[in-house]
Motif scaffolding. Sequence first.
Motif, PDB file in Angstrom:
ATOM      1  N   LEU A  16       0.813  -1.218   0.000  1.00 49.23           N
ATOM      2  CA  LEU A  16       0.000   0.000   0.000  1.00 49.23           C
ATOM      3  C   LEU A  16       0.847   1.270   0.000  1.00 49.23           C
ATOM      4  CD1 LEU A  16      -2.716  -1.090   2.596  1.00 49.23           C
ATOM      5  CD2 LEU A  16      -2.899  -1.131   0.111  1.00 49.23           C
ATOM      6  N   TRP A  42      -7.233   8.159  -1.390  1.00 52.79           N
ATOM      7  CA  TRP A  42      -6.535   8.199  -0.095  1.00 52.79           C
ATOM      8  C   TRP A  42      -6.041   9.617   0.201  1.00 52.79           C
ATOM      9  CZ3 TRP A  42      -4.052   3.996   3.028  1.00 52.79           C
ATOM     10  CH2 TRP A  42      -4.699   2.770   2.867  1.00 52.79           C
ATOM     11  N   ILE A  57      -7.176   5.142  -6.856  1.00 51.11           N
ATOM     12  CA  ILE A  57      -7.406   4.953  -5.423  1.00 51.11           C
ATOM     13  C   ILE A  57      -6.390   5.725  -4.588  1.00 51.11           C
ATOM     14  CG2 ILE A  57      -7.702   3.243  -3.604  1.00 51.11           C
ATOM     15  CD1 ILE A  57      -8.536   1.251  -5.708  1.00 51.11           C
ATOM     16  N   ALA A  58      -5.181   5.900  -5.106  1.00 49.40           N
ATOM     17  CA  ALA A  58      -4.197   6.701  -4.363  1.00 49.40           C
ATOM     18  C   ALA A  58      -4.711   8.122  -4.177  1.00 49.40           C
ATOM     19  CB  ALA A  58      -2.863   6.710  -5.099  1.00 49.40           C
ATOM     20  N   ARG A 111      -0.638   4.333  -1.828  1.00 51.00           N
ATOM     21  CA  ARG A 111      -1.847   4.842  -1.158  1.00 51.00           C
ATOM     22  C   ARG A 111      -1.492   5.565   0.141  1.00 51.00           C
ATOM     23  NH1 ARG A 111      -6.178  -0.067  -2.439  1.00 51.00           N
ATOM     24  NH2 ARG A 111      -5.596  -0.263  -4.626  1.00 51.00           N
ATOM     25  N   THR A 124      -9.770   2.715   5.853  1.00 55.45           N
ATOM     26  CA  THR A 124      -9.278   2.906   4.492  1.00 55.45           C
ATOM     27  C   THR A 124      -9.459   1.737   3.537  1.00 55.45           C
ATOM     28  OG1 THR A 124      -7.075   2.284   5.295  1.00 55.45           O
ATOM     29  CG2 THR A 124      -7.573   4.634   5.163  1.00 55.45           C
TER      30      THR A 124
END
Length: 328
Positions: free
Chosen positions: A42, A272, A268-269, A45, A96
Amino acid sequence: MRRRDFIRAIVGSSVAWPLAARAQQPTMPIVGLLDQRSPDALGDRLRGFRQGLRESGFIEGQNMAIEYRWAENESDRLPDLAADLVRRQVAVIAATSGFSPALAAKTATTTIPIVFIVSDDPIKLGLVANLARPDGNLTGINFFSGELAPKRLELLRELVPGATRVAILVNPANAEYAETTINQAGMAARTLGLQIQLLKASTIPEINAVFATFVSARPDALFVGHDPFFNSRRTQLVQLAARYAVPASFSAREFADAGGLMSYGANIADAWRQAGAYAGSILKGAKPVDLPVVQSNKFELVINNQTATMLNLTVPPSLLAIADEVIE
C-alpha cells in the motif's frame, strides 16, 4: 532554614520544574488508520494519505502522529483494532479499505470522527443518511468500482477481440462487492454477446483451485472483480494468469504494475489523498457533518504492453490513445 532543608527545596524544585514544563507542552494529535490488509503493498496509497494531510498543514512526526492498525486480511480482527484506537483516544479514525473497517469503526465509537474510503454507496451501506450533509460522526470518500464493470469489460473485449467466453472472479466472503460485480458485469456481458463463467474464491487455496480449472475449461479472458482481498493477493493472481496464459483485466493499477495485462478503475491513491485532507480538516476543528461525502471521479487505464506481447496480443491504437499509462 537549615542547610539540609534548603538543599532539599532546591532539588525538589529542579525536579518538579521540568515535569511541569513537559506537562504544559501540547501533545500531538493522533490519527488512527484502520485497514483490513497489510501495509506491504500500500505504499502509493499511504503516500497519497500523507500528501492529503500535508495539504491540510499536517506532517507525520512533526505536528501529528498516525497510529496504524492492520488486520492482515483477517477481518474478524477489525472490531478489536477499532476498539484499541478508541482506547487510544485518537482524534480521528481513517477506515481505508472498504465497508468492513468503516463498520467496525462506526460500531466502536459514536463520538470520534471517522473518515471512510468505500467503493459502494455509503447510504446503501448505512454509513451516512445523506451525502451532502452526513449525520453522526462519519464522512469520507466514495469511489466507483463495480459500476465501472461494463467499461472494464468493454475495454477487455477491445484488447481481446476474439473473446467469447469470459470468466468473472469474485470473493463470496465480501457479498457487497461480489453482488455489484456480478450484476454490472453480467448486464454488460449480455450486451456484448459474451458467455460468462462465474468463479468464486475467498482464500489463497481457492484462488489456486480456480486457475487449476482452466486446464480443462479455459476461458478466453478473465475479469477479476474489485475486492480488497484480491488486491492483497495481486502477485498470486498476476502470476497465475501468466502461467495459464489467460488475458486478465483488473480494477486497480497495482495489478498492471505487478505484471497484469490491464487495469481500469478509480485512482485509489487519489482517494486516499482526499481522505488524508479530510482527516487534516477534522484535526483543524471541522465536523463530519460539515464535510460532504466526496464522490471521486478520477479514473485511470493502465496497459502492460510487456504482458500483452507475452500473450501474443497487439494493443490496438484506440486503446493506446486513451491509456493513462502503457508499461513497456
